[in-house]
Design a protein around this motif. Structure first.
Motif, PDB file in Angstrom:
ATOM      1  N   UNK A  73       0.772  -1.065   0.249  1.00 33.13           N
ATOM      2  CA  UNK A  73      -0.017  -0.041  -0.118  1.00 33.13           C
ATOM      3  C   UNK A  73       0.880   1.491  -0.144  1.00 33.13           C
ATOM      4  N   UNK A  74       0.484   2.242  -0.676  1.00 32.41           N
ATOM      5  CA  UNK A  74       1.020   3.566  -0.666  1.00 32.41           C
ATOM      6  C   UNK A  74       0.504   4.668  -0.124  1.00 32.41           C
ATOM      7  N   UNK A  75       1.386   5.746   0.366  1.00 29.17           N
ATOM      8  CA  UNK A  75       0.724   7.180   0.669  1.00 29.17           C
ATOM      9  C   UNK A  75       1.268   7.934  -0.439  1.00 29.17           C
ATOM     10  N   UNK A  76       0.592   9.211  -0.907  1.00 31.89           N
ATOM     11  CA  UNK A  76       0.851   9.947  -2.026  1.00 31.89           C
ATOM     12  C   UNK A  76       1.082  11.286  -1.221  1.00 31.89           C
ATOM     13  N   UNK A  77       2.239  11.666  -1.557  1.00 34.85           N
ATOM     14  CA  UNK A  77       2.501  13.238  -1.130  1.00 34.85           C
ATOM     15  C   UNK A  77       2.225  13.965  -2.566  1.00 34.85           C
ATOM     16  N   UNK A  78       1.299  15.136  -2.477  1.00 35.50           N
ATOM     17  CA  UNK A  78       1.123  16.005  -3.490  1.00 35.50           C
ATOM     18  C   UNK A  78       1.808  17.432  -3.312  1.00 35.50           C
ATOM     19  N   UNK A  90      -1.581  15.399   1.582  1.00 36.62           N
ATOM     20  CA  UNK A  90      -0.759  13.808   1.611  1.00 36.62           C
ATOM     21  C   UNK A  90      -2.247  12.998   1.573  1.00 36.62           C
ATOM     22  N   UNK A  91      -2.291  11.917   0.981  1.00 35.66           N
ATOM     23  CA  UNK A  91      -3.854  10.984   0.697  1.00 35.66           C
ATOM     24  C   UNK A  91      -3.089   9.564   0.697  1.00 35.66           C
ATOM     25  N   UNK A  92      -3.994   8.748   1.042  1.00 35.21           N
ATOM     26  CA  UNK A  92      -3.828   7.201   0.885  1.00 35.21           C
ATOM     27  C   UNK A  92      -4.898   6.636  -0.247  1.00 35.21           C
ATOM     28  N   UNK A  93      -5.476   7.918  -1.057  1.00 28.20           N
ATOM     29  CA  UNK A  93      -6.376   7.480  -1.910  1.00 28.20           C
ATOM     30  C   UNK A  93      -5.730   7.719  -3.440  1.00 28.20           C
ATOM     31  N   UNK A  94      -5.387   6.376  -4.163  1.00 30.11           N
ATOM     32  CA  UNK A  94      -4.622   6.430  -5.420  1.00 30.11           C
ATOM     33  C   UNK A  94      -5.659   7.169  -6.217  1.00 30.11           C
ATOM     34  N   UNK A  95      -7.040   7.283  -6.276  1.00 31.07           N
ATOM     35  CA  UNK A  95      -7.842   8.039  -7.263  1.00 31.07           C
ATOM     36  C   UNK A  95      -7.509   9.458  -6.889  1.00 31.07           C
ATOM     37  N   UNK A  99      -6.174  12.313  -9.767  1.00 25.06           N
ATOM     38  CA  UNK A  99      -6.696  13.597  -9.915  1.00 25.06           C
ATOM     39  C   UNK A  99      -5.900  15.059  -9.887  1.00 25.06           C
ATOM     40  N   UNK A 100      -4.933  14.847  -8.878  1.00 28.26           N
ATOM     41  CA  UNK A 100      -3.767  15.927  -9.152  1.00 28.26           C
ATOM     42  C   UNK A 100      -2.941  15.755 -10.208  1.00 28.26           C
ATOM     43  N   UNK A 101      -2.632  14.539 -10.592  1.00 28.90           N
ATOM     44  CA  UNK A 101      -1.987  14.285 -11.786  1.00 28.90           C
ATOM     45  C   UNK A 101      -2.256  15.215 -12.948  1.00 28.90           C
ATOM     46  N   UNK A 102      -3.424  15.401 -13.250  1.00 25.94           N
ATOM     47  CA  UNK A 102      -3.914  16.210 -14.270  1.00 25.94           C
ATOM     48  C   UNK A 102      -3.785  17.787 -14.107  1.00 25.94           C
ATOM     49  N   UNK A 103      -3.291  18.061 -13.196  1.00 26.46           N
ATOM     50  CA  UNK A 103      -3.080  19.656 -12.951  1.00 26.46           C
ATOM     51  C   UNK A 103      -1.719  19.828 -12.746  1.00 26.46           C
ATOM     52  N   UNK A 104      -1.394  20.848 -12.150  1.00 20.85           N
ATOM     53  CA  UNK A 104       0.027  21.225 -12.050  1.00 20.85           C
ATOM     54  C   UNK A 104       0.640  21.048 -10.786  1.00 20.85           C
TER      55      UNK A 104
END
Length: 127
Positions: A73-78, A90-95, A99-104
């Motif tokens: 399992x992963x944690x994501x730092x935006x 920070x999020x534990x939601x891959x979705x 969504x942030x990847x589509x932005x800057x």
């Protein structure tokens, strides 16, 4: 809310320090700096830089369940893409991360610490 109040873990929020390194990538004649998320500090110091808050959302419970089934399992730092690369969230939601990847934003991930995995499992299984 005082500065230290933001550093207290609750049932739905956990302040976590993200640990980054900068390294150089060479591709042909080009050399660029790249930020890499190398780990997490679960009990941040008072003066921690790179502090993010993992805030669990009821609407993302299904995402958390799916993430917990992943190996690992992963944690994501935006991160904002400013020169300082400050943490947006920070999020534990891959979705949510996607969504942030589509932005800057810069989206980095690393393996979720075991203590965080257990905390999220407890949250997911509450009614």
């Amino acid at each position: 809310m005082s500065h230290s109040t933001k550093r207290i873990k609750s049932e739905t929020m956990w302040p976590i320090e993200c640990q980054f390194i900068e390294h150089q990538i060479t591709s042909g004649a080009w050399v660029t700096q790249q930020t890499q998320l190398v780990g997490f500090k679960l009990i941040p110091d008072d003066l921690s830089a790179n502090l993010g808050v993992l805030q669990l959302q009821r609407s993302e419970r299904k995402d958390y369940r799916n993430n917990l089934k992943a190996d690992p399992p992963k944690l994501y730092a935006i991160l904002y893409t400013t020169p300082q690369r400050e943490i947006c969230t920070l999020t534990a939601s891959p979705r949510a991360a996607q969504r942030f990847m589509d932005q800057k934003f810069l989206v980095l991930s690393n393996q979720m610490p075991e203590e965080v995995r257990l905390w999220i499992e407890s949250y997911v299984h509450k009614r």
